[in-house]
Design an enzyme around this catalytic site. Structure first.
Site, PDB file in Angstrom:
ATOM      1  N   ASP A  82      28.423  -8.128  -9.939  1.00  0.00           N
ATOM      2  CA  ASP A  82      28.833  -8.183 -11.206  1.00  0.00           C
ATOM      3  C   ASP A  82      29.939  -9.261 -11.226  1.00  0.00           C
ATOM      4  O   ASP A  82      30.516  -9.567 -10.317  1.00  0.00           O
ATOM      5  CB  ASP A  82      29.301  -7.044 -11.684  1.00  0.00           C
ATOM      6  N   ASP A  95      31.841  -3.018 -11.506  1.00  0.00           N
ATOM      7  CA  ASP A  95      32.673  -1.993 -12.245  1.00  0.00           C
ATOM      8  C   ASP A  95      32.223  -1.883 -13.490  1.00  0.00           C
ATOM      9  O   ASP A  95      31.297  -2.244 -14.188  1.00  0.00           O
ATOM     10  CB  ASP A  95      34.125  -2.528 -12.299  1.00  0.00           C
ATOM     11  N   ASP A 115      27.685  -0.935 -15.204  1.00  0.00           N
ATOM     12  CA  ASP A 115      27.196  -1.171 -13.596  1.00  0.00           C
ATOM     13  C   ASP A 115      26.815   0.209 -13.115  1.00  0.00           C
ATOM     14  O   ASP A 115      26.054   0.206 -11.892  1.00  0.00           O
ATOM     15  CB  ASP A 115      28.158  -1.901 -12.683  1.00  0.00           C
TER      16      ASP A 115
END
Length: 633
Positions: free
Chosen positions: A311, A509, A513
Site C-alpha cells: 500500500d 495499514d 487494507d
C-alpha cells in the site's frame, strides 16, 4: 492460574502423558511395580491408536505425515518391553503437536476488533429535526442521519449539508482530508471533520461499505489453502527408509527384536520437535526486532516468497501531510515578507485550529526553528480556513477560494507536483503566498526494497486508492514498475489474486487494507499506527512505525526455516547412523532409546539457534550500499 488451566485444557494429551510418567515413576518404587509395564504399555498403545485414527483421516484427505512411523515405533517398543522408550516417543509426539498448534497457521482471523470498531448506533433525524439514537440496523434508505464532529459515518449516503470535510484514509488510504459538496456520496467508515453534517442514507447498514470490508476479510481468510507442515515433507522418505532398514535387519538376522531395535532409534522425534522449536525461536527473535509473526506457516511462506505488494499511504509514505515548501509572492517579498516570516504568521494563526493540515503547518514551522506567537484573536470557518490577528497583522490561512474572498480578487493557482496540496495565505488583506504540503516517502522505504531485492525478491507492486499521477510519482522514486491506482478494497484483493509469482506478501495499514492482507499469502500490517482492523487480518504486525521491520521479518523467516531444515537433517542423519548400527545387532533397544534422546537433544539445540542473530537490516543495508557504490564506480 487461569493461563495454566487454559493450557491444560488446550493440550490435555501432554498433561496425560506427564501424569502417566509421574504415576509410573511413583509405582516403580512400591510393591505395585508390576503394574508399571501395564500402565506404560497400555497408555502408549492407546495413544498410538489415537494417532492411527488421525493418520487415517489424513490419508483420506490425501496427505501423509510422520504418524505412521511414530505408531510403528511405539508399537515396536512395547513389543520388545521398552515401555519407557515408548512413553518418551508418546511425549515427543504429543509435545510436538502442542508446539505445532501453538505456532500453527490459523485459516480464519479473529474479527472482534474490526467489528467492534464499526459504528453500532446512529443519530436519526425526524422531519421536525428531533434526533433519536437508534441501532444502525434500524436505518433504512431515505432516513436522514446526523453525523457529529469526528464521528464515523455509520451508513452509505449522500451529503445534505452544503459542504463537509471527511477523512477517507480508512477506506482509500489517502491521508489528506477530502471536501465534499451537497449531493456527493459519503461512504460508511469515513470520519467526519470538525463540523456536524447531515446525510441521507442510500443503503442499509448491512449493504454499506464498512460491512462490505468485513465480509471481504472473512471471505479472504477462509479461502486460504491449509499449509503443509515442514516435517511432513520428509515423513514419507524417512518412514520408508526406516522400515526398509528395520525389515532388512529382521530378514537377515531372523530376529524380530532386531526390527524393534532399529525402529526405537528411528522415532520421528527430530521431525516432530525440531521445526516447532525453531519456529518459536524465530518468532521470538522477530518480536525482539519489532515484528510479531502470528503463526509458523508465515515463516515457511517467507522462505518461498517471490513477490511483494505495498500500500502507498501510511506504508511506503508516512501517511501524514508535512510541509515541504513555503512560497511568498513577489509583492510580499518586496514588502520584506520572507518565507520564514510568512510561515511564522501562518503557523501562529493555525494554532487556533485542530485541523490536520493546521497541525502539519505548525509542525513544519517548529521543524524549521520558527518561533510562533499566540494569536490575539482568531476565527475559524469550518472546512475553509482561519482568520487571526498575529503580531498586530491580519492573517488568513486556508483554501484558495477562502483567501480570494478575503482579498476580494482572484488568486492564481500555485504550481503543484503529484501528491502536493497548497494552503494559501493572506496578510493585511493581500495575497502573500502559499504553503505546500505533501505526504512524503519514508526515509527507509527505498532501503527496505533494496534489502528485499538482495534476498531474491524481484516482483514489486504498489496498490493505492490515490490517483494515478501521485501513485506513479511515488513508485518511480522507489523503482516499483507495477502500479495500480484508484483501488477500493475489493480491487486490491483482485489485484493480489492476479499476481502469478507466488507466494505474495502484502504490506499495508488501515481498514481499507484488511481484506487484501487476509487474501495475500502473507499479510503484514503496519500496526504501530493503530490500524486494528489491519492488524487483526494480518499474519505479521509491525510494532514500530518503521517499514524496515518488514525486511527484518522476512529475513528472520528465511533464516528460521533454514535452521529448522538443518535441525531436521541433523536429526535424520544421526538416526540413520544409529539405525545402521542397530541393524547389525550392536545397539540394544535400551541403549537405542538413550541414543534417540541424544538425537532429540541435538535437534532441539540446533533448532534453538533460530533465536540468535543480529538485526539484519543495518548489516544488509551496508552491504547493499557498498555494492551499489562499487557498481556506480
Amino acid at each position: 492460574m487461569g493461563g495454566v488451566f487454559s493450557l491444560v485444557k488446550q493440550y490435555p494429551f501432554v498433561l496425560a502423558t506427564l501424569l502417566v510418567a509421574g504415576t509410573a515413576g511413583a509405582l516403580s518404587v512400591t510393591s505395585a511395580a508390576g503394574l508399571v509395564p501395564w500402565l506404560l504399555g497400555g497408555f502408549a498403545l492407546l495413544m498410538a491408536g489415537r494417532s492411527f485414527v488421525g493418520m487415517i483421516k489424513e490419508l483420506r484427505s490425501g496427505s501423509f505425515g510422520v504418524d505412521l512411523l511414530a505408531i510403528t515405533a511405539i508399537s515396536a517398543a512395547v513389543a520388545v518391553g521398552e515401555y519407557w522408550a515408548a512413553l518418551v516417543i508418546v511425549l515427543m509426539l504429543t509435545g510436538g503437536e502442542a508446539l505445532e498448534d501453538y505456532a500453527a497457521h490459523r485459516a480464519t482471523r479473529d474479527l472482534t476488533a474490526l467489528l467492534a470498531k464499526a459504528p453500532q448506533t446512529a443519530n436519526r433525524m425526524s422531519v421536525d429535526g428531533t434526533v433519536t439514537v437508534v441501532p444502525i440496523e434500524d436505518l433504512s434508505p431515505g432516513d436522514s442521519v446526523l453525523v457529529r464532529a469526528n464521528e464515523v459515518v455509520p451508513v452509505d449516503g449522500t451529503l445534505d449539508s452544503e459542504s463537509g470535510e471527511f477523512d477517507e484514509s480508512s477506506l482509500t488510504g489517502e491521508s489528506l482530508p477530502v471536501e465534499l459538496r451537497r449531493g456527493d456520496e459519503v461512504l460508511s467508515g469515513v470520519v467526519n471533520g470538525s463540523a456536524a453534517v447531515t446525510i441521507t442514507a442510500t443503503r442499509s447498514a448491512q449493504e454499506s461499505q464498512y460491512q462490505h470490508i468485513v465480509a471481504l476479510v472473512e471471505e479472504a481468510a477462509s479461502s486460504k489453502a491449509p499449509m503443509v507442515r515442514l516435517a511432513d515433507r520428509f515423513a514419507v522418505p524417512f518412514t520408508l527408509i526406516s522400515l526398509l532398514i528395520a525389515g532388512m535387519a529382521w530378514w537377515f538376522s531372523g530376529d524380530p527384536v532386531r526390527f524393534a531395535e532399529v525402529l526405537v532409534v528411528a522415532t520421528p522425534c527430530p521431525l516432530i520437535i525440531a521445526a516447532p522449536v525453531a519456529f518459536m525461536a524465530g518468532m521470538s527473535r522477530s518480536a525482539r526486532g519489532g515484528a510479531i509473526i502470528k503463526n509458523s506457516a508465515t515463516l515457511e511462506k517467507f522462505h518461498r516468497a517471490r513477490s511483494f505488494a505495498f500500500d502507498k499511504t501510511g506504508t511506503l509514505t508516512y501517511g501524514q501531510p508535512s510541509l515541504v515548501a513555503v512560497r511568498a509572492t513577489p509583492r510580499a517579498q518586496g514588502a520584506g515578507l520572507t518565507e520564514n516570516e510568512l510561515l511564522r504568521l501562518a503557523a501562529s494563526a493555525e494554532q487556533s485550529s485542530s485541523h490536520t493540515l493546521a497541525t502539519a503547518v505548525i509542525k513544519g514551522a517548529e521543524a524549521r526553528g520558527v518561533h510562533l506567537m499566540a494569536p490575539e484573536s482568531a476565527l475559524e470557518s469550518t472546512a475553509k480556513g482561519v482568520q487571526a490577528v498575529v503580531d498586530g497583522r491580519d492573517v488568513a490561512v486556508g483554501k484558495r477560494t477562502f483567501i480570494e474572498q478575503i482579498v476580494g480578487a482572484a488568486i492564481p493557482r500555485t504550481a503543484l507536483s503529484p501528491g502536493e496540496l497548497a494552503i494559501y495565505v493572506a496578510v493585511g488583506g493581500r495575497n502573500a503566498g502559499a504553503l505546500i504540503l505533501k505526504d512524503q516517502i519514508r526515509k527507509n522505504s527505498a532501503e527496505t526494497l533494496e534489502i528485499l531485492k538482495h534476498h531474491g525478491i524481484q516482483h514489486f507492486t504498489m496498490l493505492t486508492g490515490d490517483d494515478i499521477a501521485t501513485a506513479e510519482h511515488v513508485a518511480a522514486q522507489l523503482g516499483i514498475d507495477r502500479v495500480r491506482a484508484n483501488c477500493l478494497p475489493a480491487d486490491k484483493v483482485e489485484e493480489v489474486k492476479n499476481i502469478t509469482k507466488r507466494p505474495v506478501v502484502m504490506v499495508g495499514d488501515g481498514v481499507n487494507d484488511a481484506p487484501v492482507l487476509a487474501a495475500a499469502d502473507v499479510g503484514i500490517a503496519m500496526g504501530a499506527r493503530g490500524a486494528t482492523a489491519a492488524s487483526e487480518s494480518a499474519d505479521v504486525v509491525i510494532l514500530r512505525d518503521d517499514i524496515s521491520r518488514v525486511a527484518h521479518a522476512m529475513v528472520v523467516g528465511r533464516e528460521t526455516v533454514n535452521v529448522a531444515l538443518q535441525a531436521i537433517a541433523a536429526g535424520i542423519a544421526l538416526s540413520l547412523a544409529f539405525m545402521l548400527i542397530a541393524a547389525v545387532g550392536n545397539l540394544p533397544a535400551i541403549v537405542g532409546a538413550w541414543m534417540q534422546e541424544l538425537v532429540d537433544i541435538v535437534a532441539i539445540l540446533w533448532a534453538l539457534r533460530a533465536s540468535r542473530g543480529r538485526d539484519v537490516v543495518p548489516e544488509l543495508h551496508a552491504s547493499t550500499w557498498k555494492s551499489s557504490v562499487s557498481a556506480s564506480a
